[in-house]
Design a protein around this motif. Structure first.
Motif, PDB file in Angstrom:
ATOM      1  N   VAL A  21     -17.123   8.643 -15.934  1.00 29.95           N
ATOM      2  CA  VAL A  21     -16.568   8.780 -14.604  1.00 29.95           C
ATOM      3  C   VAL A  21     -17.044  10.090 -13.999  1.00 29.95           C
ATOM      4  O   VAL A  21     -17.400  11.018 -14.697  1.00 29.95           O
ATOM      5  N   SER A  22     -17.054  10.166 -12.695  1.00 27.21           N
ATOM      6  CA  SER A  22     -17.355  11.405 -11.993  1.00 27.21           C
ATOM      7  C   SER A  22     -16.570  11.410 -10.707  1.00 27.21           C
ATOM      8  O   SER A  22     -15.959  10.412 -10.332  1.00 27.21           O
ATOM      9  N   GLU A  23     -16.624  12.538 -10.034  1.00 30.54           N
ATOM     10  CA  GLU A  23     -15.874  12.614  -8.794  1.00 30.54           C
ATOM     11  C   GLU A  23     -16.340  11.552  -7.808  1.00 30.54           C
ATOM     12  O   GLU A  23     -15.541  10.894  -7.146  1.00 30.54           O
ATOM     13  N   ALA A  24     -17.652  11.365  -7.708  1.00 32.81           N
ATOM     14  CA  ALA A  24     -18.191  10.389  -6.761  1.00 32.81           C
ATOM     15  C   ALA A  24     -17.740   8.985  -7.116  1.00 32.81           C
ATOM     16  O   ALA A  24     -17.344   8.193  -6.255  1.00 32.81           O
ATOM     17  N   ASP A 190      -9.052   9.005 -16.239  1.00 31.42           N
ATOM     18  CA  ASP A 190     -10.494   9.162 -16.144  1.00 31.42           C
ATOM     19  C   ASP A 190     -11.047  10.162 -17.154  1.00 31.42           C
ATOM     20  O   ASP A 190     -12.101  10.750 -16.965  1.00 31.42           O
ATOM     21  N   GLN A 191     -10.336  10.338 -18.274  1.00 30.78           N
ATOM     22  CA  GLN A 191     -10.807  11.198 -19.351  1.00 30.78           C
ATOM     23  C   GLN A 191     -11.117  10.370 -20.599  1.00 30.78           C
ATOM     24  O   GLN A 191     -10.703   9.214 -20.718  1.00 30.78           O
ATOM     25  N   VAL A 192     -11.831  10.999 -21.526  1.00 31.08           N
ATOM     26  CA  VAL A 192     -12.222  10.342 -22.773  1.00 31.08           C
ATOM     27  C   VAL A 192     -12.094  11.331 -23.918  1.00 31.08           C
ATOM     28  O   VAL A 192     -12.410  12.513 -23.770  1.00 31.08           O
ATOM     29  N   SER A 193     -11.642  10.849 -25.069  1.00 26.99           N
ATOM     30  CA  SER A 193     -11.666  11.641 -26.289  1.00 26.99           C
ATOM     31  C   SER A 193     -12.019  10.702 -27.439  1.00 26.99           C
ATOM     32  O   SER A 193     -11.460   9.610 -27.546  1.00 26.99           O
ATOM     33  N   LEU A 194     -12.968  11.123 -28.284  1.00 29.69           N
ATOM     34  CA  LEU A 194     -13.406  10.223 -29.352  1.00 29.69           C
ATOM     35  C   LEU A 194     -13.834  10.990 -30.587  1.00 29.69           C
ATOM     36  O   LEU A 194     -14.120  12.185 -30.542  1.00 29.69           O
ATOM     37  N   ALA A 195     -13.865  10.270 -31.697  1.00 29.07           N
ATOM     38  CA  ALA A 195     -14.455  10.747 -32.942  1.00 29.07           C
ATOM     39  C   ALA A 195     -15.561   9.777 -33.290  1.00 29.07           C
ATOM     40  O   ALA A 195     -15.363   8.556 -33.215  1.00 29.07           O
ATOM     41  N   THR A 196     -16.713  10.290 -33.662  1.00 28.54           N
ATOM     42  CA  THR A 196     -17.873   9.415 -33.785  1.00 28.54           C
ATOM     43  C   THR A 196     -18.757   9.773 -34.962  1.00 28.54           C
ATOM     44  O   THR A 196     -18.727  10.891 -35.479  1.00 28.54           O
ATOM     45  N   MET A 197     -19.535   8.794 -35.364  1.00 28.15           N
ATOM     46  CA  MET A 197     -20.592   8.944 -36.348  1.00 28.15           C
ATOM     47  C   MET A 197     -21.792   8.226 -35.747  1.00 28.15           C
ATOM     48  O   MET A 197     -21.669   7.103 -35.266  1.00 28.15           O
ATOM     49  N   VAL A 319     -15.547  14.836 -25.979  1.00 26.12           N
ATOM     50  CA  VAL A 319     -14.591  14.559 -24.907  1.00 26.12           C
ATOM     51  C   VAL A 319     -15.322  14.603 -23.566  1.00 26.12           C
ATOM     52  O   VAL A 319     -16.404  15.176 -23.454  1.00 26.12           O
ATOM     53  N   TYR A 320     -14.714  13.995 -22.584  1.00 29.65           N
ATOM     54  CA  TYR A 320     -15.223  14.066 -21.218  1.00 29.65           C
ATOM     55  C   TYR A 320     -14.054  14.159 -20.247  1.00 29.65           C
ATOM     56  O   TYR A 320     -13.011  13.542 -20.455  1.00 29.65           O
ATOM     57  N   SER A 321     -14.253  14.943 -19.176  1.00 31.01           N
ATOM     58  CA  SER A 321     -13.268  15.042 -18.116  1.00 31.01           C
ATOM     59  C   SER A 321     -13.987  15.389 -16.821  1.00 31.01           C
ATOM     60  O   SER A 321     -14.960  16.147 -16.834  1.00 31.01           O
ATOM     61  N   PRO A 322     -13.563  14.827 -15.691  1.00 32.06           N
ATOM     62  CA  PRO A 322     -14.151  15.230 -14.410  1.00 32.06           C
ATOM     63  C   PRO A 322     -13.969  16.732 -14.189  1.00 32.06           C
ATOM     64  O   PRO A 322     -13.071  17.361 -14.752  1.00 32.06           O
ATOM     65  N   LYS A 323     -14.837  17.297 -13.358  1.00 34.04           N
ATOM     66  CA  LYS A 323     -14.783  18.741 -13.113  1.00 34.04           C
ATOM     67  C   LYS A 323     -13.457  19.187 -12.504  1.00 34.04           C
ATOM     68  O   LYS A 323     -13.073  20.343 -12.621  1.00 34.04           O
ATOM     69  N   THR A 324     -12.782  18.245 -11.837  1.00 35.73           N
ATOM     70  CA  THR A 324     -11.542  18.600 -11.154  1.00 35.73           C
ATOM     71  C   THR A 324     -10.355  18.711 -12.103  1.00 35.73           C
ATOM     72  O   THR A 324      -9.270  19.102 -11.694  1.00 35.73           O
ATOM     73  N   GLU A 325     -10.539  18.334 -13.372  1.00 36.06           N
ATOM     74  CA  GLU A 325      -9.452  18.361 -14.352  1.00 36.06           C
ATOM     75  C   GLU A 325      -9.839  19.219 -15.541  1.00 36.06           C
ATOM     76  O   GLU A 325     -11.008  19.319 -15.890  1.00 36.06           O
ATOM     77  N   LYS A 326      -8.848  19.800 -16.185  1.00 33.95           N
ATOM     78  CA  LYS A 326      -9.100  20.508 -17.428  1.00 33.95           C
ATOM     79  C   LYS A 326      -9.373  19.493 -18.532  1.00 33.95           C
ATOM     80  O   LYS A 326      -8.810  18.401 -18.547  1.00 33.95           O
TER      81      LYS A 326
END
Length: 400
Positions: A21-24, A190-197, A319-326
């Motif tokens: 996701v992004s702001e746009a 609109d955030q993501v958190s994951l553990a991956t291999m 993790v991922y988060s839009p710039k507008t959020e911590k």
């Protein structure tokens, strides 16, 4: 491009799964037109194959039992004459070399309650129109990053993207394994958190191939909580690849464990730790809790590096988060220094070489990488460090 820059790009491209996701995109997300709805309905008919049996879960998700020979994978033009391989030609013997203090989540716990698919079928999650809408957002945002990488070189915009991993940066990786600690971090829509291999490789960026498996909390892909996920690409995320079975490619063989399944039980801070053993071997096969769930046929990667072996193996968190959020929490939300029972981990780390031998990686071959060390860290555990021979603690409270 020298090897250090190449491996940096590989690590960055592995974070493509977070470009969701992004702001746009957030601003442009709207109700599809009637014409778009008709096109989506046409796509749904192609994606959702006739079900022999169907089940609805408590989360109001529908899972179908599909004829194993009529699943979506075989709509791929490279797989139209493919014969299903119920078992891999060989399974490496991954040595258990650690004191297992956590509790493994077994196959029975990953099965959906009250669901039993008949012989000759596989279990798949039914795709909805909302899934297609979300997928369009993901593709429109995430699949142009390789071109950005190529044009910008090392000046890669990682705004909103954070990772803390242990990486094996040597050639000829034919497989990996690890036990991933299960947590259920809270994130916004609109955030993501994951553990991956993951494994990745390729002679050129546009031919980059990668396969990732692990758990993810991502409201755009899954309604809520922690779910089993996979992702693959054969061309640097340009035209190929997707999550789970949202496009032709992954051949499901299990009638018990579907991709995208809700994972439970989870770990308790300063209490019982839950973990799930995962392995990718012979490049194409995915095993979860000892069960052969399915595979990506080698013909999908015929022009890429994975057929001859990967250049990078990676274990850890993103993790991922839009710039507008911590940024959200990663793993348990606690730093690695807190140790077992408090920080998230991946233990029992092994690699498989080109000869099909499962090996404990040498200490000097593993390096940790932290994109935002103030918010997330990774700690490589080896030999003298209790309780494992090879492992990585990762995570943090976020707030970047």
């Amino acid at each position: 491009m020298d090897s250090s820059n190449k491996n940096l790009v590989l690590r960055i491209l592995l974070t493509i799964s977070l470009v969701l996701v992004s702001e746009a995109a957030h601003e442009s997300r709207g109700i599809p037109s009637e014409e778009e709805k008709k096109e989506m309905e046409r796509q749904l008919k192609a994606i959702n194959k006739p079900a022999i049996k169907s089940f609805k879960t408590e989360q109001v998700e529908i899972f179908d039992c599909i004829d194993i020979h009529k699943q979506l994978a075989f709509d791929h033009h490279l797989l139209r004459n493919h014969s299903v391989k119920l078992k891999p030609t060989s399974v490496p013997k991954w040595p258990i070399t650690y004191d297992n203090k956590g509790q493994k989540v077994g196959p029975m716990q990953l099965q959906l309650k009250g669901i039993s698919c008949p012989h000759g079928t596989v279990i798949v999650k039914r795709t909805t129109i909302q899934d297609l809408i979300n997928s369009q957002h993901l593709k429109s945002i995430g699949f142009n990053i390789p071109r950005h990488v190529l044009s910008q070189g090392s000046n890669i915009d990682l705004s909103g993207h954070h990772f803390a991993t242990a990486d094996y940066d040597y050639d000829n990786v034919a497989g990996v394994t690890g036990n991933i600690n299960l947590w259920d971090p809270q994130v916004s829509h609109d955030q993501v958190s994951l553990a991956t291999m993951a494994i990745a490789g390729g002679p050129k960026i546009e031919q980059l191939a990668s396969i990732s498996v692990g758990w993810m909390v991502n409201p755009l892909l899954y309604q809520d909580h922690i779910h089993l996920y996979t992702y693959w690409t054969a061309d640097g995320y340009n035209k190929t690849g997707c999550y789970d079975i949202r496009c032709p490619g992954f051949v499901q063989v299990s009638k018990r464990i579907p991709l995208g399944v809700l994972l439970q039980p989870i770990s308790v801070y300063n209490g019982t730790q839950k973990e799930m053993d995962l392995s990718l071997h012979q490049v194409v096969t995915s095993r979860v809790s000892g069960v052969n769930v399915g595979y990506w046929p080698q013909s999908l990667f015929i022009a890429s590096g994975l057929v001859k072996g990967a250049d990078l193996a990676s274990w850890g968190g993103q993790v991922y988060s839009p710039k507008t959020e911590k940024s959200p929490i990663m793993g348990s939300g606690h730093f690695p220094k807190e140790g077992f029972g408090k920080a998230a981990f991946v233990n029992n780390i092994h690699i498989m070489n080109g000869k099909g031998e499962a090996l404990i990686p040498q200490i000097y071959t593993i390096e940790t990488h932290e994109s935002s060390p103030n918010c997330y860290k990774a700690k490589f555990v080896h030999d003298e460090d209790e309780p494992w021979i090879r492992a990585v603690y990762f995570g943090g409270p976020g707030g970047c």
